[in-house]
Enzyme design. Structure first.
Site: not given
Length: 268
Positions: A73-75, A42-43, A10-11, A184
């Protein structure tokens, strides 16, 4: 049987929400987690930069002999999932399609609400996925980037958190939904604040649960389940190790945790 660990990235700290579900649903699996706090958030980055960072983390996890990579991480899922799947010789699972499927299982008519980072929202990842799975389903997507920072800085459960969440979710007072995807992985840690803001009748969808179910299904089908009686969880930060330690202590179930730092750069 395959006792190699599952890699999770993840970020920042949001991916711990996925690690927590792995602890619950795959209790005999070891995990190597990378929270890329050194490049957080990251977003607000462009997709090319996020893609390169995700590929670098994928290479790091591969060096640690993981059997699977979960992009928690969705981004990064929106920016890098196809590239990761092409680059790595292991299965790579993202969180967006499982999240969309979970929402559609609850609400086939919509509108379905989505809250996510600026980058995930701009990419149109959830509306596109929902349209592919259930054409014509209306989606209301809202970028709620300030909520990510609330979690990353350990402010969940505070009056400040509720203030920020309530302000960010005003859209859903004007445009009500019955189902809201927490798009997120940081946001499940704000579930009480989110529920208070949108009301108790709105079903909150945590993509982590369906993502881990997808991972479990693959492992079962390929006879690749682990059988560790007391699994180790190796957690790496590229930035603030004390924040990672605080997140582990606050959000994960009990277990044996090894924490350390990792160097991740674009193009590694």
């Amino acid at each position: 049987m395959d006792n190699r660990p599952i890699g999770v990235m993840d970020s920042g700290l949001g991916g711990l929400s996925v690690v927590r579900v792995i602890q619950q649903k795959l209790p005999n699996e070891e995990v190597i987690f990378v929270g890329d706090q050194g490049h957080f958030p990251y977003g607000t980055k462009d997709q090319a930069e996020v893609r390169q960072l995700a590929l670098s983390i994928g290479a790091f996890l591969l060096k640690h002999d993981v059997k699977m990579m979960v992009v928690a991480c969705n981004t990064a899922t929106a920016a890098a999932l196809p590239a990761l799947q092409a680059a790595l010789p292991i299965p790579v699972i993202g969180v967006i399609e499982p999240g969309a499927r979970a929402a559609l299982a609850q609400d086939k008519k919509g509108p379905i609400g989505v809250i996510a980072t600026t980058a995930t929202t701009t990419a149109g990842a959830y509306p596109a996925t929902i349209e592919r799975l259930a054409p014509g389903t209306p989606v209301i997507a809202k970028a709620t980037q300030p909520m990510v920072e609330i979690v990353e800085h350990g402010q969940t459960g505070t009056a400040k958190a509720q203030e920020v969440v309530s302000e960010q979710l005003m859209t859903f007072k004007e445009h009500p939904v019955k189902t809201l995807i927490m798009g997120c992985t940081h946001f499940p840690f704000l579930a009480p604040e989110i529920s208070k803001a949108v009301g108790p009748t709105v079903a909150l969808v945590d993509p982590a649960k369906e993502t881990v179910a997808t991972a479990k299904s693959w492992l079962e089908q390929h006879q690749a389940m682990g059988n560790h009686a007391h699994p180790n969880y190796h957690l790496y930060s590229t930035g603030n190790l004390p924040d990672l330690r605080a997140g582990v202590n606050k959000w994960l179930l009990s277990g044996h945790f090894d924490l350390g730092t990792a160097q991740i750069e674009e193009g590694d």
